[in-house]
Design a protein around this motif. Structure first.
Motif, PDB file in Angstrom:
ATOM      1  N   VAL A  51      41.054  31.589  43.870  1.00  0.00           N
ATOM      2  CA  VAL A  51      40.835  32.264  42.582  1.00  0.00           C
ATOM      3  C   VAL A  51      42.105  33.003  42.174  1.00  0.00           C
ATOM      4  CG1 VAL A  51      39.532  34.114  41.444  1.00  0.00           C
ATOM      5  CG2 VAL A  51      38.362  32.565  42.993  1.00  0.00           C
ATOM      6  N   ILE A  52      42.458  32.866  40.905  1.00  0.00           N
ATOM      7  CA  ILE A  52      43.526  33.712  40.350  1.00  0.00           C
ATOM      8  C   ILE A  52      42.837  34.801  39.535  1.00  0.00           C
ATOM      9  CG2 ILE A  52      45.469  33.840  38.739  1.00  0.00           C
ATOM     10  CD1 ILE A  52      46.325  31.078  39.569  1.00  0.00           C
ATOM     11  N   GLU A  53      43.129  36.055  39.876  1.00  0.00           N
ATOM     12  CA  GLU A  53      42.612  37.167  39.063  1.00  0.00           C
ATOM     13  C   GLU A  53      43.770  37.789  38.294  1.00  0.00           C
ATOM     14  OE1 GLU A  53      40.210  41.406  39.054  1.00  0.00           O
ATOM     15  OE2 GLU A  53      41.136  40.782  40.931  1.00  0.00           O
ATOM     16  N   ILE A  54      43.568  37.963  36.991  1.00  0.00           N
ATOM     17  CA  ILE A  54      44.610  38.573  36.162  1.00  0.00           C
ATOM     18  C   ILE A  54      44.239  40.041  35.961  1.00  0.00           C
ATOM     19  CG2 ILE A  54      45.700  38.544  33.870  1.00  0.00           C
ATOM     20  CD1 ILE A  54      44.791  35.458  33.903  1.00  0.00           C
ATOM     21  N   GLY A  55      45.105  40.954  36.401  1.00  0.00           N
ATOM     22  CA  GLY A  55      44.865  42.382  36.207  1.00  0.00           C
ATOM     23  C   GLY A  55      43.776  42.932  37.109  1.00  0.00           C
ATOM     24  N   PRO A  56      44.031  43.067  38.412  1.00  0.00           N
ATOM     25  CA  PRO A  56      42.993  43.569  39.325  1.00  0.00           C
ATOM     26  C   PRO A  56      42.700  45.066  39.172  1.00  0.00           C
ATOM     27  CG  PRO A  56      45.062  43.215  40.499  1.00  0.00           C
ATOM     28  CD  PRO A  56      45.255  42.652  39.127  1.00  0.00           C
ATOM     29  N   GLY A  57      43.582  45.827  38.497  1.00  0.00           N
ATOM     30  CA  GLY A  57      43.333  47.273  38.349  1.00  0.00           C
ATOM     31  C   GLY A  57      43.358  47.944  39.710  1.00  0.00           C
ATOM     32  N   ILE A  58      42.250  48.617  40.070  1.00  0.00           N
ATOM     33  CA  ILE A  58      42.189  49.255  41.401  1.00  0.00           C
ATOM     34  C   ILE A  58      41.411  48.362  42.384  1.00  0.00           C
ATOM     35  CG2 ILE A  58      42.500  51.627  40.600  1.00  0.00           C
ATOM     36  CD1 ILE A  58      39.436  51.982  40.813  1.00  0.00           C
ATOM     37  N   GLY A  59      41.065  47.157  41.957  1.00  0.00           N
ATOM     38  CA  GLY A  59      40.478  46.185  42.889  1.00  0.00           C
ATOM     39  C   GLY A  59      38.968  46.049  42.812  1.00  0.00           C
ATOM     40  N   SER A  60      38.342  46.604  41.751  1.00  0.00           N
ATOM     41  CA  SER A  60      36.873  46.592  41.672  1.00  0.00           C
ATOM     42  C   SER A  60      36.298  45.174  41.727  1.00  0.00           C
ATOM     43  CB  SER A  60      36.413  47.248  40.370  1.00  0.00           C
ATOM     44  OG  SER A  60      37.192  48.361  40.101  1.00  0.00           O
ATOM     45  N   MET A  61      36.869  44.276  40.930  1.00  0.00           N
ATOM     46  CA  MET A  61      36.340  42.905  40.939  1.00  0.00           C
ATOM     47  C   MET A  61      36.969  42.083  42.063  1.00  0.00           C
ATOM     48  SD  MET A  61      35.461  40.514  37.848  1.00  0.00           S
ATOM     49  CE  MET A  61      37.019  40.229  37.101  1.00  0.00           C
ATOM     50  N   THR A  62      38.197  42.418  42.391  1.00  0.00           N
ATOM     51  CA  THR A  62      38.918  41.708  43.455  1.00  0.00           C
ATOM     52  C   THR A  62      38.113  41.738  44.754  1.00  0.00           C
ATOM     53  OG1 THR A  62      40.776  42.893  42.463  1.00  0.00           O
ATOM     54  CG2 THR A  62      41.282  41.418  44.299  1.00  0.00           C
ATOM     55  N   GLN A  63      37.501  42.884  45.002  1.00  0.00           N
ATOM     56  CA  GLN A  63      36.693  43.059  46.202  1.00  0.00           C
ATOM     57  C   GLN A  63      35.554  42.016  46.259  1.00  0.00           C
ATOM     58  OE1 GLN A  63      34.502  46.769  46.113  1.00  0.00           O
ATOM     59  NE2 GLN A  63      35.333  47.292  48.119  1.00  0.00           N
TER      60      GLN A  63
END
Ligand code: SAM
Length: 287
Positions: A51-63
């Motif tokens: 998965v490529i995530e654009i703009g993880p911020g502080i990682g809320s969705m990345t997690q």
């Protein structure tokens, strides 16, 4: 690590790092666990996916993505977020954080390096100020993509999936529908973010076609025709195309092409389907 995407954890992280939200980077972080898990569910991320995530911020969705996917590549422009992400995502060994501007990074090379050139899934809560260039870049730069599931401004999501004859129909609708099959999967209220955006949001999933179902001899030329038609959308199609410096077509050939399609000489671009634009551009291309 406990879930980041809730009001309490997010505020703790923000105050621990003394983080200041940057409006210019479209920073509105998701703080609703239901929305986050629904996005990853709607994207149908599995243990086989990169998965490529654009703009993880502080990682809320990345997690959530790290838990579901084989590998996650997260591209974040804001360097002050990198040490935060290194801590919040510290327990995952399937994450690669890239501190770059997504509009400048070579996504095709990333898919090649991390997924052997096989199609990746793109999942993101996008920075709204650059939604269109991000989506167009993903489609036009030959990035191997399976699907794109992204949070965008509600109005933009509507524009992506409408057909001819509506005020929202335009070049973005046609590009999205040429390359993919779009559908809105979730509407999201401003309450689910910190800070709250001024607009409503929606998650749209675009399943990329292996081969576009509508064929055009030269799709780049077709998109020049489409852009010209909508740059002056209140004018007739003939005048809009004639006035385009990018095309340099004469009035007679445009009128004759429109006649050949069986359309009225006073038709406007907003009335044409994607298929009609493809046929029109094929006729004009020959000229
Ligand atoms: N994914 C996080 C969430 O859902 O809470 C944050 C989403 S926030 C709407 C958009 C994120 O994109 C921010 O972290 C912002 O810094 C980042 N961003 C903005 N412009 C960017 C760019 N050109 N390239 C990469 N990331 C960018």
């Amino acid at each position: 690590m406990a879930d980041i995407g809730n009001p309490k954890s997010t505020m703790e992280i923000i105050s621990k790092y003394n983080f200041n939200f940057k409006k210019d980077f479209g920073q509105n972080f998701l703080i609703d666990g239901n929305v986050l898990s629904r996005i990853v569910e709607c994207a149908e991320v599995t243990g086989d996916d990169t998965v490529i995530e654009i703009g993880p911020g502080i990682g809320s969705m990345t997690q959530y993505l790290c838990r579901a996917a084989k590998h996650v590549i997260a591209i974040e422009i804001d360097k002050t977020l990198i040490p935060i992400l290194e801590e919040t995502l510290g327990e995952y060994d399937n994450i690669q954080i890239i501190n770059e501007d997504v509009l400048k990074v070579d996504l095709k090379a990333i898919a090649e390096e991390y997924n052997g050139g096989r199609p990746v899934k793109v999942v993101a809560n996008l920075p709204y100020y650059i939604t269109t260039p991000i989506i167009m870049g993903l489609f036009e730069k030959d990035v191997p993509i399976d699907s794109i599931t992204v949070m965008v401004q509600k109005e933009v999501a509507d524009r992506m999936q409408v057909g001819p004859g509506t005020k929202d129909y335009g070049a973005l609708s046609l590009a999205v529908q040429f390359y993919s099959k779009p559908h809105i999967v979730l509407n999201v209220s401003p309450e689910c973010f910190v800070p709250k955006p001024k607009v409503g949001s929606a998650v749209i999933r675009m399943d990329k076609y292996d081969e576009p179902p509508i064929k055009a001899q030269d799709s780049k030329f077709m998109f020049k025709v489409i852009r010209a038609a909508f740059n002056q959308r209140r004018k007739t199609l003939v005048n809009a195309l004639k006035n385009s410096a990018e095309l340099s077509l004469d009035k007679e050939s445009i009128e004759s092409a429109i006649r050949e399609l069986g359309l009225s000489p006073t038709v406007r671009g907003e009335a044409l389907t994607l298929e009609e634009f493809a046929r029109l551009s094929d006729i004009l291309y020959k000229e």
